[in-house]
Write a protein that holds these residues in place. Structure first.
Motif, short mmCIF file in Angstrom:
data_model
loop_
_atom_site.label_atom_id
_atom_site.label_comp_id
_atom_site.label_asym_id
_atom_site.label_seq_id
_atom_site.Cartn_x
_atom_site.Cartn_y
_atom_site.Cartn_z
N GLY A 109 -7.19 6.68 9.49
CA GLY A 109 -7.13 7.55 8.34
C GLY A 109 -7.36 6.84 7.02
N LYS A 110 -6.81 7.38 5.96
CA LYS A 110 -7.08 6.91 4.61
C LYS A 110 -6.48 5.52 4.35
N PRO A 111 -6.95 4.85 3.29
CA PRO A 111 -6.49 3.48 3.04
C PRO A 111 -4.98 3.35 2.84
N TRP A 112 -4.33 4.43 2.45
CA TRP A 112 -2.90 4.37 2.18
C TRP A 112 -2.06 5.02 3.29
N GLN A 113 -2.67 5.27 4.44
CA GLN A 113 -1.97 5.93 5.54
C GLN A 113 -1.85 5.02 6.76
N ASN A 114 -0.85 5.29 7.58
CA ASN A 114 -0.76 4.80 8.97
C ASN A 114 -0.94 3.28 9.10
N LEU A 115 -0.06 2.55 8.44
CA LEU A 115 -0.16 1.09 8.43
C LEU A 115 -0.20 0.51 9.84
#
Length: 286
Positions: A109-115
């Motif tokens: 997903g996006k760069p700020w999601q789901n580390l």
């Protein structure tokens, strides 16, 4: 035996190829080809029925179960790669071809999601290759015989199209790593080991969206392996594969435009920016 294989000393009969991600797709196609050419083959993949089936299929096709070894391996774990190297050398005493091919493509997903999902993808696509090189390179150098390391990259690591940023990041980093690896090996005194970056095009593999039907535009794993062998016979570092949709000239123009973003100070990923769509279309024609 194919002419491309006979021209490459590292792929001589009796020598040994180790292939991660070898239970499907490009890896399995490579395992079949090398075993049929008289090489020993070590197929490494996650534990399960796919790995067992691949080893059986390669053994039966080549008529040589004694020349095929299946090893359960998670490339995200460095200890698994050390164990893989130990098993390969214990069984065959030589590794002349290492194909760091294992990869995953699930989109976090996006760069700020789901580390955690980001880390899991990069652990396989980038660190899995580093783990493989760390486990095998010194032993391959110590053999003082021609040997090859091929890392499987992606065009998405060069043109970085929107869609799966984590995958692009992993393959972009892998490109840089493999370039540095090739340079380091080239400057290692007495080294007989070379590194190469395989850059497949649209290829029908186990990562092809879960579909069991090959799209007309896709190459097969066998076609990619054919192209890889032709490129290695020439000594190419960048093994830039076309496919049934995209020829080399189109790839080159796309890559040149991507680098041009920096040189021309255009917005990032300007190829997909509404203000630059027309300019890119004209560039592609030219």
């Amino acid at each position: 035996m194919n002419a491309e294989i006979t021209e490459i000393a590292a792929l001589a009969p009796g020598r040994t190829a180790v292939i991660t991600g070898g239970a499907s797709g490009i890896g399995l196609a490579a395992a079949r080809r090398f075993c049929a050419a008289g090489m020993n083959v070590v197929i490494a993949d996650l534990e399960g029925t796919a790995l067992d089936a691949a080893a059986t299929a390669v053994s039966q096709a080549a008529g040589g179960a004694d020349r095929v070894l299946a090893v359960a391996c998670d490339v995200a774990r460095p200890g698994d790669l050390v164990a893989l190297a130990d098993a390969a050398y214990a069984r065959f005493g030589d590794v002349s071809f290492l194909m760091n091919n294992a990869g995953v493509g699930a989109n976090p997903g996006k760069p700020w999601q789901n580390l955690d999902a980001w880390k899991a993808l990069i652990d396989v696509n980038l660190w899995g290759v580093v783990h493989g090189v760390q486990a095998f390179a010194e032993r391959m150098l110590a053999q003082a015989m021609p040997a090859i390391i091929v890392n499987t990259g992606s065009k998405q690591g060069i043109t970085t199209p929107p869609g799966n940023l984590a995958y692009n990041v992993s393959k972009s980093a892998l490109k840089t790593y493999t370039e540095g690896l090739a340079h380091a090996l080239r400057n290692e005194p007495g080294a007989a080991v070379s590194a190469h970056l395989l850059i497949p095009g649209f290829t029908f593999t186990g990562m092809s969206g879960g579909t069991t039907t090959k799209a007309p535009g896709a190459w097969t794993g066998e076609q990619v392996v054919d192209f890889m062998l032709q490129s290695l016979a020439r000594g190419d570092f960048y093994i830039l594969c076309p496919d049934n949709e995209t020829d080399r000239r189109t790839d080159e123009r796309r890559m040149a435009w991507a680098v041009g973003d920096i040189i021309e100070n255009r917005p990032a990923l300007s190829r997909w920016h509404p203000d630059y769509g027309g300019a890119f279309a004209e560039f592609l024609k030219g």
